[in-house]
Design a protein around this motif. Sequence first.
Motif, PDB file in Angstrom:
ATOM      1  N   CYS A  52       0.823  -1.147  -0.100  1.00 27.64           N
ATOM      2  CA  CYS A  52      -0.096  -0.101  -0.092  1.00 27.64           C
ATOM      3  C   CYS A  52       0.803   1.160   0.097  1.00 27.64           C
ATOM      4  O   CYS A  52       1.842   1.307   0.553  1.00 27.64           O
ATOM      5  CB  CYS A  52      -0.819  -0.036   1.311  1.00 27.64           C
TER       6      CYS A  52
ATOM      7  N   SER B 128       0.250   3.914   1.705  1.00 31.90           N
ATOM      8  CA  SER B 128       0.653   4.404   3.069  1.00 31.90           C
ATOM      9  C   SER B 128       1.897   3.854   3.895  1.00 31.90           C
ATOM     10  O   SER B 128       2.241   4.693   4.740  1.00 31.90           O
ATOM     11  CB  SER B 128      -0.487   3.919   3.948  1.00 31.90           C
TER      12      SER B 128
ATOM     13  N   HIS C 104       0.405  -3.854   5.792  1.00 33.42           N
ATOM     14  CA  HIS C 104      -1.013  -3.958   6.432  1.00 33.42           C
ATOM     15  C   HIS C 104      -2.075  -4.623   5.620  1.00 33.42           C
ATOM     16  O   HIS C 104      -3.047  -4.689   6.041  1.00 33.42           O
ATOM     17  CB  HIS C 104      -1.356  -2.506   7.138  1.00 33.42           C
TER      18      HIS C 104
ATOM     19  N   CYS D  73      -6.929  -3.474   2.991  1.00 34.38           N
ATOM     20  CA  CYS D  73      -6.966  -1.984   2.819  1.00 34.38           C
ATOM     21  C   CYS D  73      -7.437  -1.411   1.559  1.00 34.38           C
ATOM     22  O   CYS D  73      -8.435  -0.751   1.533  1.00 34.38           O
ATOM     23  CB  CYS D  73      -5.456  -1.518   3.141  1.00 34.38           C
TER      24      CYS D  73
HETATM   25 ZN   LIG Z   1      -3.211   0.841   3.098  1.00 33.28          ZN
END
Ligand SMILES: [Zn+2]
Length: 371
Positions: free
Chosen positions: A38, A40, A59, A164
Amino acid sequence: MRAAVTRGIGQAFEIADVTLSPPEGREVLVEVRASGLCHSDITVAQKGMGVPMPIVLGHEIAGVVKAVGPLVTRIKIGDHVVAAALQPCGQCPACLRGNLNACSNPGALDRDASASECRLHDDCGCLGQLQGLGGFAEQALIHENQLVSIDKAMPFPQASIIGCAVVTGCGAVFNAAKVAPGQSVVVFGCGGVGLNAIQAAKLAGATRIIGVDIQQAKLDLATKFGATDVIDSSAANPVDAVRAATGGAGVDHAFVMIGVPAVAESAMAVLGFGGTAYLIGGMSPGAELKLLPSPMDSALLPLQQGVRGLWLGSSNFYHDIPLYVDLYMRGMLNLDDLVSQTIKLEDINEAYETLEHGGVARSVITFPAAD
Ligand SMILES: [Zn+2]
Ligand SMILES: [Zn+2]
């Protein structure tokens, strides 16, 4: 076991030997089989975002349960699981209402300070787990409240991104915006999260779905996922182009996947009557947004427009993760084209380079079964 460790802000991921403690209490030992990259995570690795280091990021996790602590009740050895990047205590008023994002006691899921050892450590000491997860590793030790058991027929790479990208993108459309048939939608940023918002808007019956990006490869994917119009914002002014695509009326819903104030301001400027801009991509600390040019002069008041922040698609992931697995298994959610490439753990630095520049939706680290 091996993990990609982030030792400090701006440092590359380092593949290291790390040790996991045996599961205690309600902890579950997951053999990670797929772990999505991801955006992030790279933001945390590059900018810190207040997260203590060293840490194992990652995550978007799917895997197989190898061991459970003595108090675990919801998850069994052998279950296939998807992890969620929220830490709901399960007992506070917000959790009991299903508002897992608003849990007042997320720290309840971490090991307390009196625990004999930290969950994860290497020769230099304890390592953190982002959001209690730590998916860039062969195994992860996770509280059972953060795990959902899924259909074993679900492939691991596609399952991992549900944690996510899918809950964030689809959840924004279904849970927060509640997009209705016939409405219009624009999505700024057609990466993993944006493509999910696009396909969710199509499932919800939106009849005008506009994808905005600066990479042609992502705009091509946006069309494949259901965008009726695509705009290359490196070549055209996106505000003018969205207005033109909607006959001047503006859109009902604008989803902002890019954490850049100017993009959020463009989203606010393309709203129609009663439209809402949803801010989803994380912004740098200290970022400021201008309501154009002031709340009174802009259309926000007379046209009753809104700006709203979202986190993980306002999801109750206990409900939403099995739903998205089911939609995938029925052929209604395209996750196959979201997994652009599968990579090895040691290729993580290179794969993040590609995510930044190469027009891929998602790269997913895969691990072979240990036995
Ligand atoms: Zn994420
Ligand atoms: Zn709670």
